[in-house]
Design an enzyme around this catalytic site. Structure first.
Site, short mmCIF file in Angstrom:
data_model
loop_
_atom_site.label_atom_id
_atom_site.label_comp_id
_atom_site.label_asym_id
_atom_site.label_seq_id
_atom_site.Cartn_x
_atom_site.Cartn_y
_atom_site.Cartn_z
N SER A 139 -3.63 -38.84 -47.10
CA SER A 139 -3.46 -38.14 -45.83
C SER A 139 -3.49 -39.19 -44.71
CB SER A 139 -4.60 -37.15 -45.63
OG SER A 139 -4.60 -36.70 -44.29
N SER A 140 -2.70 -38.96 -43.66
CA SER A 140 -2.64 -39.96 -42.58
C SER A 140 -3.99 -40.15 -41.91
CB SER A 140 -1.59 -39.55 -41.55
OG SER A 140 -1.96 -38.33 -40.94
N CYS A 141 -4.89 -39.15 -42.03
CA CYS A 141 -6.19 -39.26 -41.34
C CYS A 141 -7.13 -40.22 -42.05
CB CYS A 141 -6.83 -37.89 -41.20
SG CYS A 141 -7.28 -37.19 -42.78
N TYR A 168 -14.04 -37.11 -46.23
CA TYR A 168 -12.74 -36.79 -46.83
C TYR A 168 -11.93 -38.07 -47.02
CZ TYR A 168 -7.98 -34.85 -47.05
OH TYR A 168 -6.69 -34.54 -47.42
N LYS A 180 -10.40 -39.74 -50.46
CA LYS A 180 -8.95 -39.93 -50.65
C LYS A 180 -8.58 -41.42 -50.80
CE LYS A 180 -6.95 -35.90 -50.73
NZ LYS A 180 -5.97 -35.53 -51.77
N HIS A 202 -6.09 -26.05 -39.73
CA HIS A 202 -5.58 -27.12 -38.88
C HIS A 202 -5.04 -26.52 -37.58
CE1 HIS A 202 -5.52 -29.25 -42.80
NE2 HIS A 202 -5.95 -30.23 -42.04
#
Ligand code: GFB
Length: 325
Positions: free
Chosen positions: A124-126, A153, A157, A196
């Site tokens: 995920s980009s986060c 998270y 990831k 989201h």
């Protein structure tokens, strides 16, 4: 760049999936997984294996082992994950850390043990550093401090991506990873506490219009910028990468375009037809201020996003209105 890629690809054979290949879509009821099932079906892949959460708990190592031993999938899309918006990540850090860690440990272990030909893992980009230079390139991973609101998270990831690489190195597996930006679209989670921003704002605006409310609350300052990709584009990117990419480095998937949350709120307000006021509540966190992916790597391979944000939002609003009429 494109010429270099085409030249290199002459020397790298990537075997595409056959129409009858046995494909396990882990998390097929989620936002990405359900889009993947649609896209795989549309593209003639008919031998899909799917299991609901009650049929197969991916955090249960024995159950996962038994599933792989029984079904022996050739390809795996690992789209199952515990995901949520900024508040859910802050409220349930242990869940985000442990559930995601367990799912990936179990699935990667069994995929290796039972000889899966290829697996795609979703990051995920986060999970990039909070202050990564923008647009964010793939090799920014692990170059700086993480965004505190979703660090658990992100740590899970990041381990997943690194674990794919470790399996490839130690066991010569073919586990690839991609890095999606913020996603939205059919099958999204509209629960205001855990969702989201896009589904949350769609629900808030549609409900406010219906009830004749005077205002809608928007979390934070409205200043953070985010990049939004329609989940159908994401699913097509997953299929594209499965059939065309091999390599240790993960691949960014996004639109390369960002929008401030305040402007997104005004856009959804207009599309949903809500005429009241928007009230920004700065008691809620902004999270990272800017997040935009550099998508030149996947674009140079030949994949491009297709769904325009306005059209994608219109579709998502209609879907919400239909399902909640
Ligand atoms: O989508 P979101 O929850 O996730 O929030 P992140 C994006 C921005 O929208 C934040 C603001 O600045 C929020 O404060 N926002 C405004 C709202 N109104 C709302 C609202 O009603 N609901 C929500 N949810 N936000 C997540 C990560 O970060 O991104 C996850 O925490 C995941 O781990 C995901 O990776 C892609 O973009 O801030």
């Amino acid at each position: 760049m494109r010429i270099i890629f085409l030249f290199l690809s002459l020397f790298t054979t990537v075997f595409a999936m056959e129409p009858g290949s046995k494909i396990f879509v882990a998390g097929h009821r989620g936002l990405v997984g359900s889009a993947l099932v649609r896209v795989l079906n549309e593209n003639g892949y008919h031998n899909l294996v799917t299991k609901t959460h009650s049929e197969l708990d991916l955090t249960d190592q024995k159950a996962v082992d038994h599933f792989f031993a029984t079904h022996k999938p050739q390809y795996v899309f690992l789209a199952a994950a515990k995901v949520g918006g900024i508040k859910a990540n802050s409220d349930y850090p242990v869940d985000f850390f442990t559930i995601n860690s367990r799912i990936q440990l179990n699935v990667l272990e069994s995929a290796h043990k039972y000889g899966v030909e290829k697996l795609l893992f979703l990051g995920s980009s986060c999970i990039y550093p909070k202050h990564a230079p923008q647009p964010i390139v793939e090799n920014s991973l692990l170059t700086g401090k993480l965004e505190p609101s979703n660090e658990p998270y992100a740590l899970a990831k990041i381990s997943g991506i690194r674990l794919c690489q470790a399996y490839n190195k130690q066991f010569n597996t073919n586990f690839i990873s991609c890095m999606p930006t913020n996603l939205y679209g059919p099958g999204d989670n509209y629960d205001l506490k855990t969702s989201h921003v896009v589904p949350a704002l769609i629900r808030k605006m549609v409900e406010a219009k219906r009830s004749g409310a005077k205002s809608v609350e928007i979390w934070g300052s409205g200043k953070p910028k985010r990049e939004f990709l329609h989940v159908n584009d994401m699913a097509k990117a997953c299929l594209f990468l499965m059939n065309n990419y091999e390599g240790q480095e993960h691949v960014n998937v996004g639109t390369g375009k960002e929008i401030p949350i305040g402007a997104l709120a005004k856009l959804i307000q207009k599309l949903a037809g809500f005429t009241g006021e928007l009230k920004f509540n700065t008691k809620f966190p902004d999270g990272t201020m800017l997040k935009r992916l550099d998508i030149s790597k996947i674009e140079n391979m030949g994949w491009h996003p297709e769904v325009d944000l306005v059209e994608g939002l219109k579709g998502a609003i209609s879907e919400y209105e239909r399902q909640n009429s």
